[in-house]
Design an enzyme around this catalytic site. Structure first.
Site, short mmCIF file in Angstrom:
data_model
loop_
_atom_site.label_atom_id
_atom_site.label_comp_id
_atom_site.label_asym_id
_atom_site.label_seq_id
_atom_site.Cartn_x
_atom_site.Cartn_y
_atom_site.Cartn_z
N PRO A 146 0.51 -1.20 0.02
CA PRO A 146 0.46 -0.72 -0.24
C PRO A 146 0.00 1.13 0.01
O PRO A 146 2.03 1.30 0.85
CB PRO A 146 -0.72 -0.11 0.89
CG PRO A 146 -0.71 -1.58 1.73
CD PRO A 146 -0.02 -1.83 1.58
N CYS A 147 0.55 1.88 -0.76
CA CYS A 147 1.21 3.28 -1.06
C CYS A 147 0.94 5.19 -0.61
O CYS A 147 1.11 5.79 -0.56
CB CYS A 147 1.50 3.39 -2.67
SG CYS A 147 0.14 4.04 -3.39
#
EC number: 2.1.1.37
Length: 424
Positions: A146-147
């Protein structure tokens, strides 16, 4: 003898045609894996009447699962974490690898994943619900972790964002299984987050040069917290690559981190990963102009033309931002453009970052067609995109990787790690 309604028979025939189990069929129909028992009952004419909405879903099931793994003897095994719709998986499967484990929590992404690979993750795709020992043995770990915790669009809290702590779920799996290689993907902003300290910490952990302490009030799975002090043994480096340099016409800069397991007692050699990325840059570059992915069909594109109200709003907002010294606003492209802006997960809202000029038709600009969004990320034409609504589809492609970039990295990475592929 009970007569089974036609729609129920169609459901049973479709599942047989696609060669999927009841869990996958339940996901395709929007029931989720927990709906498998409902599918079983429906196939036998039980479980109550199938609603019109589900009847429509059954009628619209894909003809086939295009990327179902049918290889009898895979060349290697890999796991696909934070899988999205499978953009990282595709090139590794093409190389002869078998995906033995998938993790993805977004219910809409799981539908697209199921439609293309005929598989769905267990336990709702939540990696924190799996002990590392439950994850099958594998040669390669893949993770587009997840960014949002590091991106310009998020709050940029890094490790102390729940999504940021997902990196330590990767660490615990590496510590348990010691695969031969791994590939991690994230936004470019990870490189500069917290004055570069976040990336330096990640690199030190992956290289086995340091461990990290996470405050008790930051949520981590028990196993992830217990493995924080485990030293890894990988040669690791990273590179920021632009998708436009690898055969798709959008900028899309992303950071890619590659690790290759060191032989026992071998000295560290992180330079070899930097050299690997040099080969990626030297040998796989290609340019594709934007016009090559645009569909020139005035009738087909009419429904994607933005309204007068939205177009006026875009222009007024851009005017205000310029007056305030900001560059934010819409971006307009046409058939003469070499490439376009990066497609984001918010594209479905107003399409502002990529609008296609239609002044030659006397129309307002338009958003990309779903097929164009697919091509913009380098997915093949066979990739199924009609099992979810357009807003979700745009969001999925906005969150995805550019497949040709992954393909280039996979080719060199597997060679560097001495992992046998279909070709070798």
């Amino acid at each position: 003898m009970k007569v089974i309604p036609e729609i129920n028979r169609k459901l049973a025939e479709a599942r047989k045609r696609l060669g999927v189990d009841h869990h996958v069929m339940a996901t395709l129909l929007g029931l989720g894996p927990e709906g498998a028992e409902k599918v079983k009952l429906w196939e036998h004419g039980k479980g109550g009447k199938i609603t019109p909405t589900k009847q429509k879903a059954i009628e619209g099931l894909p003809i086939k699962i295009p990327y179902k793994d049918t290889c009898k003897k895979p060349a290697f095994r890999f796991i696909d974490l934070f899988a999205g719709i499978g953009g990282i998986r595709l090139p590794f499967q093409e190389a002869g690898g078998r995906c033995v484990f998938t993790a993805e929590i977004d219910k809409h992404s799981k539908i697209t994943y199921a439609a293309n690979f005929g598989e769905v993750p267990e336990k709702d795709g939540d990696i924190t619900k799996f002990a590392s020992s439950e994850i099958p043995r594998h040669d390669v770990l893949l993770a587009g972790f997840p960014c949002q915790a590091f991106s310009q669009a998020g709050k940029k809290q890094g490790f102390f964002d729940t999504r940021g702590t997902m990196f330590f779920e990767i660490q615990r799996i590496l510590a348990m299984h010691h695969p031969k290689a791994f590939l991690l993907e994230n936004v470019k902003q990870l490189k500069g987050h917290d004055k570069q300290r976040t990336l330096k910490t990640i690199m030190a952990i992956l290289r086995g040069e340091a461990s990290v302490e996470i405050p008790e009030d930051v949520h981590l799975s028990k196993e992830a917290r217990a493995s924080l002090g485990t030293k890894l043994n990988y040669d690791v480096d990273f590179e920021v690559l632009r998708a436009r340099d690898f055969g798709v016409p959008q900028i899309r800069e992303r950071i890619y981190i590659v690790g290759i397991r060191r032989d026992k007692d071998a000295p560290s050699n992180h330079v070899r990963i930097k050299e690997m990325f040099h080969r990626v840059n030297e040998n796989y570059r290609s340019k594709v102009p934007l016009k090559d992915i645009l569909i020139d069909d005035p009738e087909r594109t009419l429904d994607f033309t933005i309204s007068d109200k939205l177009w006026t709003g875009h222009k007024e907002r851009k005017k205000r931002n310029r007056a305030n010294g900001k560059g934010f606003g819409y971006s307009l492209f046409d058939h003469r453009s070499e490439y376009c802006s990066t497609m984001s997960a918010r594209y479905y809202k107003d399409g502002s970052e990529i609008l296609i000029d239609q002044s030659d038709l006397g129309r307002n600009p338009r958003k990309l067609l779903p097929e164009e969004a697919r091509a913009l990320q380098g997915f093949p034409e066979e990739f199924v995109i009609d099992q979810v609504g357009k807003p979700q589809l745009y969001k999925q492609f906005g969150n995805s990787v550019a497949v040709p970039v992954i393909r280039a990295i996979a080719s060199e990475m597997l060679k560097e790690a001495n992992i046998r592929t279909r070709k070798t």
